[in-house]
Structures are given as structure tokens and as C-alpha cells.
Design a protein around this motif. Sequence first.
Motif, PDB file in Angstrom:
ATOM      1  N   GLN A   1      28.954  35.510  63.791  1.00 44.47           N
ATOM      2  CA  GLN A   1      27.548  35.132  63.709  1.00 44.47           C
ATOM      3  C   GLN A   1      26.692  36.005  64.616  1.00 44.47           C
TER       4      GLN A   1
ATOM      5  N   ARG B   1      26.219  39.231  62.776  1.00 43.35           N
ATOM      6  CA  ARG B   1      25.291  38.999  61.670  1.00 43.35           C
ATOM      7  C   ARG B   1      23.855  38.848  62.172  1.00 43.35           C
ATOM      8  N   THR B   2      23.682  38.181  63.308  1.00 40.51           N
ATOM      9  CA  THR B   2      22.340  37.988  63.855  1.00 40.51           C
ATOM     10  C   THR B   2      21.740  39.305  64.324  1.00 40.51           C
TER      11      THR B   2
ATOM     12  N   LEU C   1      21.959  28.975  64.255  1.00 37.14           N
ATOM     13  CA  LEU C   1      23.401  28.797  64.057  1.00 37.14           C
ATOM     14  C   LEU C   1      24.197  29.430  65.198  1.00 37.14           C
ATOM     15  N   LEU C   2      23.774  30.606  65.671  1.00 35.77           N
ATOM     16  CA  LEU C   2      24.440  31.247  66.807  1.00 35.77           C
ATOM     17  C   LEU C   2      24.317  30.389  68.060  1.00 35.77           C
TER      18      LEU C   2
ATOM     19  N   PRO D   1      18.599  39.603  61.528  1.00 35.16           N
ATOM     20  CA  PRO D   1      18.075  38.441  62.271  1.00 35.16           C
ATOM     21  C   PRO D   1      17.152  37.567  61.425  1.00 35.16           C
ATOM     22  N   SER D   2      17.376  36.284  61.533  1.00 38.17           N
ATOM     23  CA  SER D   2      16.482  35.304  60.926  1.00 38.17           C
ATOM     24  C   SER D   2      16.538  34.042  61.797  1.00 38.17           C
TER      25      SER D   2
ATOM     26  N   ASP E   1      19.881  32.186  61.440  1.00 41.74           N
ATOM     27  CA  ASP E   1      20.987  32.859  62.116  1.00 41.74           C
ATOM     28  C   ASP E   1      20.954  32.627  63.621  1.00 41.74           C
TER      29      ASP E   1
END
Length: 63
Positions: free
Chosen positions: A32, A35-36, A47-48, A40-41, A44
Motif C-alpha cells: 500500500q 501504491r500510495t 488505507l495506508l 496517491p489518492s 490510498d
Amino acid sequence: MKRKFNQYTFRSWVRTFKDACRQLIIPFTIFQAIRTVLFPSTIDVLLLTIFIALALAYHYEII
């Protein structure tokens, strides 16, 4: 009055599930984080943050 739970009184499947989550939280957090950084959103980042909080809770045995 807060009741303290003894981890050894849990059923075996609860302990198994807890141990599986403990083993998988670090790889999920690393994935994660990558992915972030790449995409980035708001979801995300949220969730991180949740994954990091869970990893710290498992590390310090809060859960």
C-alpha cells in the motif's frame, strides 16, 4: 468496568485468524505504501494509515 480478555481463552479459529492477520499486515502495508507513492489518492492514504495503525497495534500487542 472494563473486562480484560485472556488471549488463551479465545477459540482456536480466532487465534488462527489473528496470527494470519499478524503475518500479512506488513506485506499489505508495504504494498500500500508503494501504491500510495505511485498513485496517491485519498482512499490510498486512508488505507495506508489504517494498515500502519494495525501493524503498530500488533507490534505492541494492543490487539
